[in-house]
Design a protein around this motif. Structure first.
Motif, PDB file in Angstrom:
ATOM      1  N   TYR A 139       0.792  -1.226   0.000  1.00 50.05           N
ATOM      2  CA  TYR A 139       0.000   0.000   0.000  1.00 50.05           C
ATOM      3  C   TYR A 139       0.826   1.280   0.000  1.00 50.05           C
ATOM      4  CZ  TYR A 139      -3.532  -3.425   1.194  1.00 50.05           C
ATOM      5  OH  TYR A 139      -4.334  -4.535   1.187  1.00 50.05           O
ATOM      6  N   ALA A 140       2.144   1.199  -0.056  1.00 49.91           N
ATOM      7  CA  ALA A 140       2.965   2.406  -0.122  1.00 49.91           C
ATOM      8  C   ALA A 140       2.938   2.966  -1.538  1.00 49.91           C
ATOM      9  CB  ALA A 140       4.394   2.108   0.299  1.00 49.91           C
ATOM     10  N   ILE A 141       2.767   4.283  -1.644  1.00 49.89           N
ATOM     11  CA  ILE A 141       2.750   4.923  -2.958  1.00 49.89           C
ATOM     12  C   ILE A 141       3.767   6.055  -3.041  1.00 49.89           C
ATOM     13  CG2 ILE A 141       0.368   4.311  -3.470  1.00 49.89           C
ATOM     14  CD1 ILE A 141      -0.436   7.136  -2.632  1.00 49.89           C
ATOM     15  N   GLY A 142       4.552   6.252  -1.985  1.00 51.50           N
ATOM     16  CA  GLY A 142       5.577   7.290  -2.003  1.00 51.50           C
ATOM     17  C   GLY A 142       6.564   7.083  -0.882  1.00 51.50           C
ATOM     18  N   ALA A 143       7.818   7.487  -1.114  1.00 51.15           N
ATOM     19  CA  ALA A 143       8.853   7.335  -0.089  1.00 51.15           C
ATOM     20  C   ALA A 143       9.909   8.405  -0.282  1.00 51.15           C
ATOM     21  CB  ALA A 143       9.487   5.950  -0.159  1.00 51.15           C
ATOM     22  N   GLU A 144      10.484   8.881   0.806  1.00 48.88           N
ATOM     23  CA  GLU A 144      11.523   9.898   0.745  1.00 48.88           C
ATOM     24  C   GLU A 144      12.305   9.881   2.053  1.00 48.88           C
ATOM     25  OE1 GLU A 144      13.721  12.312  -1.239  1.00 48.88           O
ATOM     26  OE2 GLU A 144      11.713  12.189  -2.127  1.00 48.88           O
ATOM     27  N   TYR A 145      13.589  10.234   1.978  1.00 49.07           N
ATOM     28  CA  TYR A 145      14.428  10.321   3.170  1.00 49.07           C
ATOM     29  C   TYR A 145      14.909  11.747   3.371  1.00 49.07           C
ATOM     30  CZ  TYR A 145      14.605   5.239   3.546  1.00 49.07           C
ATOM     31  OH  TYR A 145      14.259   3.924   3.703  1.00 49.07           O
ATOM     32  N   PHE A 146      15.081  12.125   4.645  1.00 48.90           N
ATOM     33  CA  PHE A 146      15.553  13.451   5.002  1.00 48.90           C
ATOM     34  C   PHE A 146      16.685  13.321   6.029  1.00 48.90           C
ATOM     35  CE2 PHE A 146      11.107  13.684   3.844  1.00 48.90           C
ATOM     36  CZ  PHE A 146      11.054  14.742   2.972  1.00 48.90           C
ATOM     37  N   ALA A 147      17.375  14.448   6.257  1.00 50.87           N
ATOM     38  CA  ALA A 147      18.434  14.518   7.272  1.00 50.87           C
ATOM     39  C   ALA A 147      19.424  13.374   7.121  1.00 50.87           C
ATOM     40  CB  ALA A 147      17.830  14.543   8.680  1.00 50.87           C
ATOM     41  N   GLU A 148      19.890  13.198   5.882  1.00 48.29           N
ATOM     42  CA  GLU A 148      20.886  12.167   5.579  1.00 48.29           C
ATOM     43  C   GLU A 148      20.461  10.782   6.048  1.00 48.29           C
ATOM     44  OE1 GLU A 148      23.774  14.335   7.592  1.00 48.29           O
ATOM     45  OE2 GLU A 148      24.077  15.674   5.907  1.00 48.29           O
ATOM     46  N   MET A 405       9.290  16.324  12.463  1.00 51.11           N
ATOM     47  CA  MET A 405      10.441  15.700  13.110  1.00 51.11           C
ATOM     48  C   MET A 405      11.547  16.727  13.312  1.00 51.11           C
ATOM     49  SD  MET A 405       9.567  12.446  13.357  1.00 51.11           S
ATOM     50  CE  MET A 405      11.114  11.626  13.729  1.00 51.11           C
ATOM     51  N   VAL A 406      12.373  16.472  14.324  1.00 51.47           N
ATOM     52  CA  VAL A 406      13.583  17.265  14.555  1.00 51.47           C
ATOM     53  C   VAL A 406      14.735  16.298  14.774  1.00 51.47           C
ATOM     54  CG1 VAL A 406      14.759  18.920  16.046  1.00 51.47           C
ATOM     55  CG2 VAL A 406      12.321  19.206  15.565  1.00 51.47           C
ATOM     56  N   VAL A 407      15.845  16.555  14.095  1.00 49.75           N
ATOM     57  CA  VAL A 407      17.065  15.776  14.346  1.00 49.75           C
ATOM     58  C   VAL A 407      18.021  16.684  15.120  1.00 49.75           C
ATOM     59  CG1 VAL A 407      19.004  14.524  13.343  1.00 49.75           C
ATOM     60  CG2 VAL A 407      16.743  14.405  12.268  1.00 49.75           C
ATOM     61  N   HIS A 408      18.246  16.348  16.387  1.00 51.30           N
ATOM     62  CA  HIS A 408      19.097  17.148  17.279  1.00 51.30           C
ATOM     63  C   HIS A 408      20.321  16.326  17.678  1.00 51.30           C
ATOM     64  CE1 HIS A 408      20.290  19.894  20.465  1.00 51.30           C
ATOM     65  NE2 HIS A 408      20.285  18.885  21.325  1.00 51.30           N
ATOM     66  N   LYS A 409      21.488  16.765  17.216  1.00 48.50           N
ATOM     67  CA  LYS A 409      22.751  16.080  17.520  1.00 48.50           C
ATOM     68  C   LYS A 409      22.676  14.579  17.206  1.00 48.50           C
ATOM     69  CE  LYS A 409      24.177  19.419  21.033  1.00 48.50           C
ATOM     70  NZ  LYS A 409      24.552  19.658  22.451  1.00 48.50           N
ATOM     71  N   ASN A 418       6.427  21.626  24.396  1.00 50.53           N
ATOM     72  CA  ASN A 418       7.489  22.170  25.239  1.00 50.53           C
ATOM     73  C   ASN A 418       8.866  22.077  24.591  1.00 50.53           C
ATOM     74  OD1 ASN A 418       5.810  22.881  27.425  1.00 50.53           O
ATOM     75  ND2 ASN A 418       5.766  20.749  28.117  1.00 50.53           N
ATOM     76  N   TYR A 419       8.944  21.477  23.397  1.00 51.43           N
ATOM     77  CA  TYR A 419      10.256  21.282  22.771  1.00 51.43           C
ATOM     78  C   TYR A 419      10.834  22.617  22.313  1.00 51.43           C
ATOM     79  CZ  TYR A 419      13.967  19.142  20.054  1.00 51.43           C
ATOM     80  OH  TYR A 419      15.211  18.770  19.584  1.00 51.43           O
ATOM     81  N   VAL A 420      12.146  22.793  22.531  1.00 52.88           N
ATOM     82  CA  VAL A 420      12.844  24.011  22.131  1.00 52.88           C
ATOM     83  C   VAL A 420      13.848  23.667  21.030  1.00 52.88           C
ATOM     84  CG1 VAL A 420      14.348  25.894  22.876  1.00 52.88           C
ATOM     85  CG2 VAL A 420      12.589  25.028  24.433  1.00 52.88           C
ATOM     86  N   ILE A 421      13.677  24.255  19.870  1.00 56.90           N
ATOM     87  CA  ILE A 421      14.595  24.033  18.753  1.00 56.90           C
ATOM     88  C   ILE A 421      15.861  24.849  18.977  1.00 56.90           C
ATOM     89  CG2 ILE A 421      14.940  24.426  16.278  1.00 56.90           C
ATOM     90  CD1 ILE A 421      11.992  23.757  15.882  1.00 56.90           C
ATOM     91  N   GLU A 422      17.015  24.201  18.728  1.00 54.96           N
ATOM     92  CA  GLU A 422      18.298  24.851  18.914  1.00 54.96           C
ATOM     93  C   GLU A 422      19.012  25.059  17.584  1.00 54.96           C
ATOM     94  OE1 GLU A 422      20.683  22.795  21.776  1.00 54.96           O
ATOM     95  OE2 GLU A 422      19.005  22.490  23.179  1.00 54.96           O
ATOM     96  N   GLU A 423      19.996  25.940  17.609  1.00 58.21           N
ATOM     97  CA  GLU A 423      20.795  26.196  16.413  1.00 58.21           C
ATOM     98  C   GLU A 423      21.423  24.886  15.914  1.00 58.21           C
ATOM     99  OE1 GLU A 423      24.848  28.623  15.086  1.00 58.21           O
ATOM    100  OE2 GLU A 423      24.004  28.872  17.105  1.00 58.21           O
TER     101      GLU A 423
END
Length: 444
Positions: A139-148, A405-409, A418-423
């Motif tokens: 049933y998958a009709i699309g796929a993609e990857y992010f953040a390496e 999504m967030v990739v942090h370190k 409550n999540y805080v995004i960092e540089e």
């Protein structure tokens, strides 16, 4: 930005359409009908050869980006090389060339700066890679990857017999590192809530950590429990490259190619693949080769109309999932409307790459889904970003977008209020086109 687009075919026209409202766009094409179509947009149109130095010299004054997307690889390459020689301020001038011949490129996107091409894109190879990602996933009709590769996006179609029909999204019990980012229902795009119920024929976009996405895949269909049976109709650039990728996996693969000489070439280069010389619209041939037992049938000839016919015949004869290539953008929704599980377009890879170049610093990846109804954008947060240093619940985020999504370190998380995004954080955002400008301002 000032952007010069050489070639006003399907790819060039849609790049101009996506960029003309916020940029100064010039379109160059030799064909009268293509120029007339481009002239309907608020762009400057020049009729002529885009590789002609005198025309380029006229058009390139104060230009930031040149995009060469004609149907001829050599014209695109020469136009980029000539432009680099003409433009004096090379530090801020970028060139993009679309190529289709694998002799020039061996991966979907490459750099060829030594010959004056900052980005070389092969839409056909990109399309083949995308289809290869989703072949074995029910049933998958699309796929993609992010953040390496640290974040994966999957788009699923919910069939009538799926056990998820009628359930609320909060009942899916997904892992904490996965989130449903969007529901596509008919012509409607829904930013979902936990109480939204899944309906038959919904398309659901899930974003999450790759390790946890295996369980998500199982929710949307039973595992095959054997080698997946795949049939590819069309042995051109897309079909051959796709077969090359698929032949390395756990698949039983057949290719049907109408040209006898091309069939022999593929058979020589892929000795472990069964190559059949025949017409993909021949019902008797499809029956004899067991199309009704196929898990996936992919029609990727150079004719949209033939791809549609092949896919519908395969579906009618019992093929479980059918995918069809559609070069014309207005065919994508039509194909899916009449029964094709997924219509895929090679032009979108070029459009996405150009959009990334025009959207400013901090943007790593742009992926459009469901025929440009929405985008998934990966940002890198800088210390100047308005979104950095404060809880997400205190940020006025547009209603037509969601931080998925967030990739942090190196750690992948689904951010809560409550999540805080960092540089330096890599932030994956799902956004309707109407919300893009507002989201972009938060990351500037």
């Amino acid at each position: 930005m000032k952007i010069v687009i050489i070639g006003a075919g399907e790819v060039g026209y849609h790049i101009a359409k996506a960029l003309h409202q916020a940029n100064d766009v010039v379109v160059i094409d030799q064909r009268e009908e293509a120029c007339e179509r481009a002239d309907e947009l608020d762009v400057q149109v020049i009729r002529g050869n885009g590789a002609n130095v005198s025309i380029l010299d006229q058009a390139l004054e104060d230009t930031d980006l040149l995009v060469a997307v004609t149907g001829l690889d050599e014209v695109n390459i020469v136009a980029c090389m000539a432009s680099k020689l003409i433009v004096k301020n090379k530090s801020r001038f970028n060139t993009v060339a679309r190529v289709s011949n694998p002799d020039y490129i061996d991966k979907p996107v490459a750099k060829r700066t030594q010959i004056g091409i900052d980005t070389m894109i092969c839409p056909e190879l990109t399309l083949a890679s995308e289809v290869a990602e989703i072949l074995s996933i029910p049933y998958a009709i699309g796929a993609e990857y992010f953040a390496e590769g640290k974040v994966e996006m999957m788009e699923f179609a919910v069939s009538g017999g799926n056990k998820l029909v009628g359930k609320e999204l909060k009942e899916l019990n997904m892992a904490n590192c996965c989130i449903v980012s969007a529901l596509f229902r008919d012509a409607e795009v829904i930013i979902p809530h936990g109480t939204d119920r899944i309906q038959e024929n919904d398309h659901i976009v899930v974003i999450g950590k790759p390790a946890a996405m295996a369980d998500v895949r199982d929710m949307f269909g039973e595992k095959v429990g054997r080698r997946s049976k795949v049939m590819i109709i069309g042995g051109g650039i897309v079909g051959f490259y796709l077969a090359k990728l698929v032949s390395k996996g756990d698949f039983d693969l057949k290719i049907i190619e109408a040209n006898k000489e091309r069939s022999s070439q593929i058979a020589d280069q892929l000795p472990n693949v069964l190559v059949l010389n025949g017409d993909g619209t021949d019902i008797n041939l499809l029956k004899d080769e067991g199309v009704g037992e196929m898990d996936v049938v992919i029609a990727v000839t150079n004719s949209d109309e033939k791809n549609l016919l092949c896919a519908l015949i395969a579906k009618q004869l019992g093929g479980k999932k059918v995918i069809a290539r559609a070069d014309r953008s207005d065919y994508v929704s039509l194909f899916e409307m009449v029964g094709v599980d997924s219509a895929v377009s090679p032009r979108q890879a070029t459009v996405n790459e150009v959009l990334k170049l025009t959207m400013g610093q901090g943007i790593e990846t742009v992926t459009t889904i469901e025929g440009e109804k929405a985008e998934i954008i990966e940002y890198t947060a800088s210390k100047r970003s308005k979104i950095v240093g404060k809880p997400l619940k205190n940020i006025k985020f547009p209603s037509g977008a969601i931080i998925s999504m967030v990739v942090h370190k190196g750690n992948t998380v689904v951010p809560r209020g409550n999540y805080v995004i960092e540089e330096g954080d890599r932030v994956v955002v799902f956004a309707l086109q109407s919300a893009n400008a507002e989201v972009e301002r938060l990351f500037k």
